[in-house]
Design a protein around this motif. Structure first.
Motif, mmCIF file in Angstrom:
data_model
loop_
_atom_site.group_PDB
_atom_site.id
_atom_site.type_symbol
_atom_site.label_atom_id
_atom_site.label_comp_id
_atom_site.label_asym_id
_atom_site.label_seq_id
_atom_site.Cartn_x
_atom_site.Cartn_y
_atom_site.Cartn_z
ATOM 1 N N TYR A 136 0.841 -1.194 0.000
ATOM 2 C CA TYR A 136 0.000 0.000 0.000
ATOM 3 C C TYR A 136 0.879 1.248 0.000
ATOM 4 O O TYR A 136 1.951 1.265 0.611
ATOM 5 C CB TYR A 136 -0.907 0.037 1.238
ATOM 6 N N ILE A 137 0.416 2.289 -0.664
ATOM 7 C CA ILE A 137 1.102 3.580 -0.676
ATOM 8 C C ILE A 137 0.489 4.468 0.394
ATOM 9 O O ILE A 137 -0.736 4.657 0.427
ATOM 10 C CB ILE A 137 0.980 4.270 -2.045
ATOM 11 N N PHE A 138 1.330 5.008 1.266
ATOM 12 C CA PHE A 138 0.862 5.997 2.247
ATOM 13 C C PHE A 138 1.346 7.364 1.798
ATOM 14 O O PHE A 138 2.551 7.605 1.702
ATOM 15 C CB PHE A 138 1.389 5.666 3.638
ATOM 16 N N TYR A 139 0.388 8.246 1.513
ATOM 17 C CA TYR A 139 0.734 9.600 1.080
ATOM 18 C C TYR A 139 0.554 10.540 2.263
ATOM 19 O O TYR A 139 -0.549 10.688 2.794
ATOM 20 C CB TYR A 139 -0.143 10.030 -0.101
ATOM 21 N N SER A 145 -2.695 17.048 -3.892
ATOM 22 C CA SER A 145 -1.325 16.914 -4.402
ATOM 23 C C SER A 145 -1.026 15.470 -4.783
ATOM 24 O O SER A 145 -0.277 15.215 -5.738
ATOM 25 C CB SER A 145 -0.303 17.442 -3.398
ATOM 26 N N PHE A 146 -1.623 14.502 -4.081
ATOM 27 C CA PHE A 146 -1.450 13.109 -4.496
ATOM 28 C C PHE A 146 -2.039 12.897 -5.885
ATOM 29 O O PHE A 146 -1.445 12.225 -6.731
ATOM 30 C CB PHE A 146 -2.100 12.164 -3.486
ATOM 31 N N GLY A 147 -3.210 13.480 -6.117
ATOM 32 C CA GLY A 147 -3.810 13.384 -7.448
ATOM 33 C C GLY A 147 -2.912 13.957 -8.527
ATOM 34 O O GLY A 147 -2.858 13.438 -9.648
ATOM 35 N N SER A 148 -2.180 15.025 -8.194
ATOM 36 C CA SER A 148 -1.279 15.625 -9.188
ATOM 37 C C SER A 148 -0.140 14.675 -9.536
ATOM 38 O O SER A 148 0.310 14.622 -10.685
ATOM 39 C CB SER A 148 -0.730 16.964 -8.679
ATOM 40 N N PHE A 149 0.349 13.914 -8.537
ATOM 41 C CA PHE A 149 1.394 12.926 -8.822
ATOM 42 C C PHE A 149 0.835 11.763 -9.641
ATOM 43 O O PHE A 149 1.499 11.269 -10.556
ATOM 44 C CB PHE A 149 2.018 12.414 -7.525
ATOM 45 N N LEU A 150 -0.387 11.325 -9.330
ATOM 46 C CA LEU A 150 -1.011 10.280 -10.139
ATOM 47 C C LEU A 150 -1.177 10.716 -11.592
ATOM 48 O O LEU A 150 -1.093 9.908 -12.520
ATOM 49 C CB LEU A 150 -2.379 9.920 -9.557
ATOM 50 N N TYR A 151 -1.416 12.017 -11.767
ATOM 51 C CA TYR A 151 -1.662 12.565 -13.109
ATOM 52 C C TYR A 151 -0.361 12.903 -13.845
ATOM 53 O O TYR A 151 -0.389 13.202 -15.042
ATOM 54 C CB TYR A 151 -2.533 13.817 -12.976
ATOM 55 N N LEU A 152 0.773 12.844 -13.142
ATOM 56 C CA LEU A 152 2.046 13.244 -13.749
ATOM 57 C C LEU A 152 2.380 12.481 -15.032
ATOM 58 O O LEU A 152 2.829 13.094 -16.011
ATOM 59 C CB LEU A 152 3.178 13.094 -12.717
ATOM 60 N N ALA A 223 -11.072 16.240 -4.616
ATOM 61 C CA ALA A 223 -9.835 15.536 -4.946
ATOM 62 C C ALA A 223 -9.974 14.035 -4.707
ATOM 63 O O ALA A 223 -9.533 13.218 -5.526
ATOM 64 C CB ALA A 223 -8.680 16.098 -4.122
ATOM 65 N N LEU A 224 -10.603 13.661 -3.603
ATOM 66 C CA LEU A 224 -10.791 12.238 -3.305
ATOM 67 C C LEU A 224 -11.690 11.567 -4.335
ATOM 68 O O LEU A 224 -11.434 10.427 -4.760
ATOM 69 C CB LEU A 224 -11.363 12.072 -1.898
ATOM 70 N N LYS A 225 -12.730 12.271 -4.759
ATOM 71 C CA LYS A 225 -13.638 11.702 -5.766
ATOM 72 C C LYS A 225 -12.919 11.526 -7.102
ATOM 73 O O LYS A 225 -13.091 10.514 -7.793
ATOM 74 C CB LYS A 225 -14.873 12.585 -5.948
ATOM 75 N N ALA A 226 -12.087 12.500 -7.470
ATOM 76 C CA ALA A 226 -11.355 12.404 -8.733
ATOM 77 C C ALA A 226 -10.424 11.193 -8.741
ATOM 78 O O ALA A 226 -10.311 10.484 -9.748
ATOM 79 C CB ALA A 226 -10.555 13.691 -8.973
ATOM 80 N N ILE A 227 -9.762 10.938 -7.599
ATOM 81 C CA ILE A 227 -8.886 9.767 -7.508
ATOM 82 C C ILE A 227 -9.710 8.486 -7.582
ATOM 83 O O ILE A 227 -9.410 7.580 -8.369
ATOM 84 C CB ILE A 227 -8.065 9.806 -6.204
ATOM 85 N N SER A 228 -10.779 8.411 -6.772
ATOM 86 C CA SER A 228 -11.614 7.203 -6.725
ATOM 87 C C SER A 228 -12.246 6.894 -8.076
ATOM 88 O O SER A 228 -12.389 5.724 -8.452
ATOM 89 C CB SER A 228 -12.713 7.360 -5.675
ATOM 90 N N ASP A 229 -12.622 7.941 -8.800
ATOM 91 C CA ASP A 229 -13.268 7.753 -10.106
ATOM 92 C C ASP A 229 -12.286 7.446 -11.224
ATOM 93 O O ASP A 229 -12.690 7.280 -12.377
ATOM 94 C CB ASP A 229 -14.075 9.000 -10.473
ATOM 95 N N GLY A 230 -10.991 7.411 -10.903
ATOM 96 C CA GLY A 230 -9.985 7.067 -11.911
ATOM 97 C C GLY A 230 -9.604 8.203 -12.834
ATOM 98 O O GLY A 230 -8.917 7.984 -13.833
ATOM 99 N N LEU A 231 -10.005 9.440 -12.503
ATOM 100 C CA LEU A 231 -9.724 10.568 -13.395
ATOM 101 C C LEU A 231 -8.249 10.959 -13.393
ATOM 102 O O LEU A 231 -7.761 11.555 -14.356
ATOM 103 C CB LEU A 231 -10.576 11.776 -12.983
ATOM 104 N N CYS A 232 -7.531 10.644 -12.309
ATOM 105 C CA CYS A 232 -6.133 11.035 -12.207
ATOM 106 C C CYS A 232 -5.203 10.057 -12.920
ATOM 107 O O CYS A 232 -4.043 10.384 -13.190
ATOM 108 C CB CYS A 232 -5.734 11.174 -10.740
ATOM 109 N N ALA A 233 -5.694 8.871 -13.206
ATOM 110 C CA ALA A 233 -4.917 7.868 -13.942
ATOM 111 C C ALA A 233 -5.844 7.254 -14.985
ATOM 112 O O ALA A 233 -6.281 6.103 -14.852
ATOM 113 C CB ALA A 233 -4.366 6.818 -13.000
ATOM 114 N N PRO A 234 -6.186 8.033 -16.025
ATOM 115 C CA PRO A 234 -7.268 7.642 -16.927
ATOM 116 C C PRO A 234 -7.000 6.406 -17.775
ATOM 117 O O PRO A 234 -7.929 5.824 -18.315
ATOM 118 C CB PRO A 234 -7.444 8.882 -17.809
ATOM 119 N N GLU A 235 -5.746 5.977 -17.865
ATOM 120 C CA GLU A 235 -5.440 4.889 -18.791
ATOM 121 C C GLU A 235 -5.224 3.543 -18.111
ATOM 122 O O GLU A 235 -4.810 2.583 -18.756
ATOM 123 C CB GLU A 235 -4.213 5.269 -19.629
ATOM 124 N N THR A 236 -5.495 3.471 -16.811
ATOM 125 C CA THR A 236 -5.292 2.198 -16.113
ATOM 126 C C THR A 236 -6.204 2.111 -14.903
ATOM 127 O O THR A 236 -6.867 3.079 -14.546
ATOM 128 C CB THR A 236 -3.812 2.038 -15.686
#
Length: 478
Positions: A136-139, A145-152, A223-236
């Motif tokens: 597990y990743i602990f941020y 800001s975690f979402g921004s790293f997921l979106y990098l 921000a939490l919803k965007a991560i949960s919905d997969g918007l920050c990592a749209p291709e996986t």
């Protein structure tokens, strides 16, 4: 066989404290577990973590620390690095065989249900995979800001320019519009080693079994919803996210000196009117040059406000704002403007190097907080219901400032010039605005609302308690 989880923090004290608090939090929910924490070699020395580790070990029999073998980086590597994060990543890379050996050793006596690693350590997910241990990743910072790293990786694919050269507003999922120059400092230049390491971490995040984030639903719902919905990592596929915060050090642990005496600054606060003092403190690593220290002093004096200010010695280099070595107590008379301490002694107190921040923020005399926007400090202020002035210095703190000011709305911005310098006029303006203005009252009301919502999140049936239960139940404990 006894049941355990293993935690793997990155070396700096702020990250270590967050990870230890996570371990305590999990133990409160699942007391049958034992918690094992891997301690790696700090690549620089801002302060000794040994007393903190010894204190935790002495008061928590279910927490065991394992010191990994010491890793020494070559001086030529250390001296050639642009970012302190480069040093951390190199130590963590070299530590992988030691982590594997530690996990194998612990698994001889315990069933390891989870390997929880700091986000800097994300590539170690391949190590736990070898042993079929869920990773597990602990941020330790916020969801935005975690979402921004997921979106990098998406940003990396969509442009060939470095973020520092884009000069645009970034529309990141779940965040307000972020100036490209306000992205975390280590990722501004795509040619830097730190950028490449964070990009690699972002890819490894998605190979984990889940994300544990030190925030709570009411603080960062978008921000939490965007991560949960997969918007920050749209291709996986996006692993589940568990917002289990706010995790902060309890007031009791930080409010007294080693001898058990009440610190001078708390005694001083006892004599000040309710809500009258603005507290200035910039984390365990934050530094200012001599000229900036004197500018702050002038701004505070001209504001006429009561203040409690933590001061450290300036760095050797004027453009350095992060401590990478231990510091002696500052000589305040030589650092601050002539006569400043005498002229302000009736309404101000300057403290050398350190103050018990949680106790200070929870003191009824404190009405505002000028902070570097490190996430531990942000959450401590949120839990105390204290509004902030954001003065970011390093890491993801400029990003945090935008989120706090534009989205969370419990903070006013400290605005700097292009070279990062803040004038005394700006210091005076923001201190006065926070303590006595309509906009100051607005962020103050918001801060009090968030204080109550933080309590609710951690209470029975609260969002963070529910998230923690979901996490631990997924481990299928015996």
């Amino acid at each position: 066989m006894a049941e355990a989880i293993v935690l793997y923090p990155t070396p700096p004290i702020g990250h270590l404290i967050s990870m230890v608090e996570l371990g305590k939090h999990i133990l409160n929910s699942r007391p049958s577990l034992s918690v094992h924490i891997l301690i790696t070699t700090p690549p620089y020395n801002p302060g000794d973590t040994a007393p903190y580790i010894a204190g935790v070990a002495a008061t928590n029999s279910s927490i065991t620390f394992h010191r990994l073998p010491t890793i020494s980086l070559p001086p030529e590597f250390v001296n050639s690095r642009t970012h302190h994060e480069d040093l951390t990543f190199e130590v963590l890379r070299l530590d992988k065989p030691n982590v594997l050996q530690a996990l194998r050793s612990i698994s001889q006596s315990f069933t390891i249900h989870a390997f929880i690693m700091d986000f800097f350590c994300a590539t170690a997910v391949t190590v736990s995979d070898q042993l079929n241990i869920p990773g597990y990743i602990f941020y330790t910072s916020g969801a935005a800001s975690f979402g921004s790293f997921l979106y990098l990786p998406t940003l990396h694919r969509n442009t060939s320019k470095s973020l520092k050269d884009l000069n645009t507003l970034l529309n990141l999922p779940g965040s307000p519009l972020i100036p490209s120059s306000d992205m975390p400092k280590p990722v501004l230049n795509r040619e830097d080693m730190a950028y490449k390491c964070f990009l690699d971490c972002s890819i490894h995040f998605l190979k984990s079994s889940g994300f544990i984030v030190n925030t709570f639903e009411a603080l960062e719902p978008g921000a939490l919803k965007a991560i949960s919905d997969g918007l920050c990592a749209p291709e996986t596929r996006t692993p589940p996210v568990f917002p289990i915060g706010p995790l902060i050090v309890s007031q009791e642990k930080k409010g007294a000196s080693a001898a058990g005496d009440t610190p001078e600054c708390l005694k001083w606060l006892d004599s000040q009117p309710k809500g009258s003092v603005i507290f200035l403190c910039f984390g365990s690593l934050g530094l200012f040059g001599l000229e900036q220290l004197r500018e702050i002093a002038v701004g505070l004096e001209r504001s006429g406000r009561r203040f409690l200010w933590v001061v450290r010695n300036p760095p050797v280099s004027e453009n350095q704002n992060l401590a990478t070595s231990g510091k002696e107590d500052p000589d305040l008379d030589s650092l601050l403007p002539e006569g400043f301490l005498e002229r302000t002694k009736e309404r101000g107190l300057v403290v050398k190097r350190w103050a018990p921040q949680v106790a200070v923020l929870n003191h009824e005399s404190v009405g505002g907080f000028v902070t570097h926007c490190g996430w531990n400090s942000v959450l401590e202020a949120v839990c105390a219901g204290v509004p902030m002035v954001a003065w970011p210095l390093y890491a993801e703190q400029r990003f945090n400032r935008v989120v706090l000011v534009e989205e969370i709305k419990n903070t006013l911005p400290m605005n700097e010039s292009e070279d990062g310098f803040v004038s005394w006029e700006e210091v005076e303006k923001r201190v006065t605005e926070l303590m006595d203005s309509e906009s100051g009252n607005s962020v103050r009301e918001r801060a009090l609302t968030l204080k109550n919502e933080a309590k609710v999140a951690l209470s029975d049936g609260g969002s963070s308690r529910v998230a923690l239960t979901k996490l631990t139940e997924s481990w299928k404990l015996g």
